[in-house]
Design a protein around this motif. Structure first.
Motif, PDB file in Angstrom:
ATOM      1  N   THR A   1      76.141  68.160   8.087  1.00 44.04           N
ATOM      2  CA  THR A   1      77.319  68.603   7.345  1.00 44.04           C
ATOM      3  C   THR A   1      76.935  68.890   5.897  1.00 44.04           C
ATOM      4  OG1 THR A   1      77.949  66.382   6.615  1.00 44.04           O
ATOM      5  CG2 THR A   1      78.746  67.118   8.791  1.00 44.04           C
TER       6      THR A   1
ATOM      7  N   ARG B   1      74.803  76.551   3.160  1.00 40.32           N
ATOM      8  CA  ARG B   1      75.305  77.446   4.198  1.00 40.32           C
ATOM      9  C   ARG B   1      74.960  76.867   5.572  1.00 40.32           C
ATOM     10  NH1 ARG B   1      72.243  82.606   6.166  1.00 40.32           N
ATOM     11  NH2 ARG B   1      73.325  81.779   8.009  1.00 40.32           N
ATOM     12  N   HIS B   2      75.630  77.377   6.600  1.00 39.50           N
ATOM     13  CA  HIS B   2      75.288  76.955   7.958  1.00 39.50           C
ATOM     14  C   HIS B   2      73.931  77.540   8.335  1.00 39.50           C
ATOM     15  CE1 HIS B   2      76.964  80.990   8.417  1.00 39.50           C
ATOM     16  NE2 HIS B   2      76.295  81.084   9.554  1.00 39.50           N
TER      17      HIS B   2
ATOM     18  N   VAL C   1      81.586  75.515   8.700  1.00 42.78           N
ATOM     19  CA  VAL C   1      80.894  74.231   8.649  1.00 42.78           C
ATOM     20  C   VAL C   1      81.913  73.097   8.785  1.00 42.78           C
ATOM     21  CG1 VAL C   1      79.010  75.098   7.214  1.00 42.78           C
ATOM     22  CG2 VAL C   1      81.069  74.199   6.122  1.00 42.78           C
TER      23      VAL C   1
ATOM     24  N   VAL D   1      73.089  72.449   8.491  1.00 41.19           N
ATOM     25  CA  VAL D   1      73.195  73.302   7.318  1.00 41.19           C
ATOM     26  C   VAL D   1      71.857  73.363   6.619  1.00 41.19           C
ATOM     27  CG1 VAL D   1      75.654  72.804   7.003  1.00 41.19           C
ATOM     28  CG2 VAL D   1      73.937  71.364   5.869  1.00 41.19           C
TER      29      VAL D   1
ATOM     30  N   GLU E   1      72.044  74.006  14.904  1.00 40.78           N
ATOM     31  CA  GLU E   1      73.140  73.294  14.248  1.00 40.78           C
ATOM     32  C   GLU E   1      72.721  72.852  12.850  1.00 40.78           C
ATOM     33  OE1 GLU E   1      76.128  73.009  15.547  1.00 40.78           O
ATOM     34  OE2 GLU E   1      75.463  74.114  17.319  1.00 40.78           O
TER      35      GLU E   1
ATOM     36  N   ARG F   1      79.091  79.504  16.267  1.00 46.66           N
ATOM     37  CA  ARG F   1      79.972  78.666  15.461  1.00 46.66           C
ATOM     38  C   ARG F   1      81.108  79.463  14.825  1.00 46.66           C
ATOM     39  NH1 ARG F   1      77.029  75.512  11.387  1.00 46.66           N
ATOM     40  NH2 ARG F   1      75.264  75.591  12.805  1.00 46.66           N
TER      41      ARG F   1
END
Length: 658
Positions: free
Chosen positions: A410, A375-376, A318, A383, A381, A102
């Motif tokens: 998200t 955070r990611h 993100v 958060v 995938e 990412r």
């Protein structure tokens, strides 16, 4: 979102644009720019910060950089290492970008040069380790060779701080030729890499050292035990020599085994404490507030919360949709919520742990409420979210439980779910505060002695004996094969070999007779000594050469061991083997009934004894057992063991006739 808040954000963005001019030169890290909902690539972010630093001496250390030193201290160390090179340099120390897809790639140096366009040395370091980027533009340095040399340098490890890595890099850059000493196919550090595994100051060194010591001791004890058993398994020699030799071998093996343990143990005890044996500064920080070594990033987030309870790091990789609506939800949340969407990774100030950073924010904050960090995910995938409350009298476990299982794609979705879940958490404003769940004591390895002992017993009772048994088995098989080959060769010696053998023994005998040591020869053996020399000087046949060898050896042995029997019969399988010490039943050719044989031949099966009988080359070139010459004085008198005077008379008579 209310209009006043939007206006405030617009004013903040405008001020940032107006103030983004080059700052005065300084040897410290630059703070990150004010918050923005727009994503910025690491290359663009750090290029903008480098542009604010002094030209040709620019260093930027991300406020999120973890380790034992503050960003300012790291920046100073980089300047001190690179400035003596006398070339322009542009350096970034940061845990970002990470290796996850990412981020869109984990390199920044090419983009930094494209954006800055200045000649010089471009360097990107991570907070720990030798994973670095290096490029040289317009300066004469082999950047790739230097980078490879740093990665292979024996003094650097996966967790070496950037302050030490840049020092080694500068040393190699000052002498670029030295970079060629470090290669993947070996070099000056190859042995060092192996010895590092035994370094008692390292985390696993004492256990590895104990394993080596125990393994060596176990190996020596097994091999020594087998040798002692073979030396004294019941066959007594004159004076009980075999038992004495067995005891000596056992004592030597025990001594060597003890030394194999004592020497490494003494070396381990005397070695000074290493950095792996002292608490890591980051681990010590996590034992209590503020839970991080450097509070630079946490303090920056707290400053951003002065104007808005939601801060979004421009570097955070993100998705940003829905954050405006989430800001309205956070502004009216009960209990109060303060949220930060941040870029995080293993090398940052919190080790990539959002719960730890949330605890750090809560410990530094003067606001009562729940502090959230998003955070990611490091894998996959979506958060993840961490939380800690202060001033609300909540149970840290209840807060953790409210957000731990949230799964969202998200930050907006995660924060909305967290606000709803936190509304159900029981609060007691003014009540006692519990420490965060992430609070922990520093981790240090067990005492060296314990680690050494665990490896010692594993080697002493596991690897060492196993290798010893394997070595004994391999050597036993090899010795058996070699014995068979030698026996095969020894049972069929050619005339030349017999002549060399008899000549060597008779020369030794002649030297003894001409020396003071001749007095040790028993008088009864002097005729045999003279006969051996006389036979060897003439034109002896194969059996005569065997006889001369046996007589010479008998005299030499009697001189070495005064008082020993002087009429020992030679081995009937092969007189060249020496004195017979055993009796065996055999039907072998020339040795029917009870035969007197040497120790080695006694261990053979009857079939193998038959094939081991000494064979001599006849006039036609064919080999026949020596016993076929049964009417020879050598055979009838057992090579001097029976009536040696008569045998000598007959042998010398035969040689005169010949």
């Amino acid at each position: 979102m209310p209009v006043p808040t939007q206006v405030a954000r617009g004013i903040a963005a405008l001020l940032f644009a107006l103030l983004a001019a080059p700052a005065p030169a300084r040897a410290e890290s630059s703070p990150p720019p004010p918050p923005s909902a727009e994503h910025t690539t690491p290359a663009a972010h750090y290029a903008a910060l480098l542009a604010q630093e002094p030209e040709g001496a620019a260093v930027v250390v991300d406020a999120a950089t973890g380790g034992a030193s503050s960003p300012e201290e790291i920046a100073r160390a980089v300047h001190e290492a690179l400035s003596p090179l006398g070339i322009p340099y542009y350096a970034v120390v940061s845990p970002f970008p990470g290796h996850e897809a990412r981020w869109g790639g984990d390199t920044v140096v090419p983009a930094l040069y494209d954006r800055l366009g200045e000649e010089g040395l471009y360097l990107r370091l991570r907070p720990r380790g030798t994973d670095l980027e290096l490029a040289a533009h317009g300066v004469d340095l082999p950047a790739e060779d230097i980078r490879l040399a740093v990665q292979l340098h024996p003094d650097l490890e996966y967790d070496t701080p950037a302050t030490e890595v840049v020092g080694v890099l500068a040393e190699i850059a000052a002498d670029p030729e030295s970079a060629r000493e470090y290669t993947y196919d070996g070099g000056p550090g190859t042995l060092r890499y192996l010895l590092d595994d035994l370094d008692p100051t390292s985390y696993t060194g004492p256990e590895n050292l104990g394993m080596l010591a125990g393994g060596t001791a176990g190996f020596v004890l097994v091999v020594g035990g087998v040798l002692a058993w073979r030396a004294g398994r019941g066959r007594k020699r004159a004076g009980g020599g075999s038992r004495g030799r067995a005891a000596l071998i056992a004592v030597l093996a025990a001594g060597l085994a003890a030394a194999a343990v004592a020497v490494p143990h003494g070396y381990m005890v005397r070695a000074p404490a290493g950095r792996h044996e002292t608490p890591d500064p980051e681990d010590e920080a996590r034992a209590g507030p503020p839970y991080v070594v450097s509070t630079a990033r946490a303090e920056n987030v707290l400053e951003q919360w002065e104007g808005d309870p939601l801060y979004v790091d421009p570097l955070a990789p993100v998705r940003r949709e829905g954050l405006a609506e989430t800001a309205d939800l956070i502004a009216t949340a009960e209990p109060p919520v303060y949220a930060a969407v941040l870029a995080m990774g293993p090398g940052d100030d919190a080790g990539g742990n959002p719960e730890l950073l949330a605890a750090a924010l809560a410990s530094l904050s003067e606001r009562d409420g729940v502090h959230l960090v998003v955070r990611h995910r490091s894998h996959g995938e979506g958060v993840e979210i961490g939380a800690h409350a202060t001033g609300l009298g909540t149970d840290p476990y209840d807060v953790w439980n409210a957000v731990h299982d949230i799964e969202a794609d998200t930050p907006a979705q995660a924060l909305a779910a967290a606000v709803r879940a936190l509304g159900d958490v029981e609060t007691d404003p003014g009540g006692p505060e519990e420490p965060p769940l992430v609070e922990s004591e520093p981790s240090v390895p067990r005492p060296r002695g314990e680690r050494f002992s665990s490896g010692l017993f594993g080697g002493l009772f596991g690897a060492g004996p196993l290798l010893g048994v394997l070595a004994v088995a391999v050597l036993g098989v090899a010795a058996g094969v070699l014995r068979g080959v030698r026996r095969r060769i020894g049972s069929r010696p050619g005339t030349r070999r017999l002549r060399r053998l008899a000549g060597a023994e008779c020369r030794r005998l002649a030297r003894l007779l001409s020396s003071p040591g001749a007095e040790r020869i028993p008088a009864s053996l002097m005729p045999q000594a003279e006969a051996a020399l006389l036979v060897a000087e003439r034109d002896p046949g194969p059996l005569d050469l065997v006889g001369a060898t046996v007589l010479a050896r008998r005299v030499l042995a009697a001189a070495r061991e005064p008082g020993a029997p002087v009429r020992g019969r030679p081995c009937e399988v092969n007189p060249l083997h020496g004195t017979a010490t055993e009796r065996v039943r055999t039907r072998g050719e020339g040795a029917a009934g009870a035969a007197r044989v040497c120790r080695d031949c006694a261990e053979l099966t009857e079939a193998r004894r038959r094939t081991a009988v000494l064979s001599l080359r006849g006039p036609g070139g064919a080999f026949t057992p020596y016993t076929h010459e049964g009417d020879s004085p050598w055979i009838t008198h057992a090579f001097g063991a029976r009536r040696p005077e008569r045998m000598i008379e007959l042998v010398l008579e035969e040689n005169r006739v010949r």
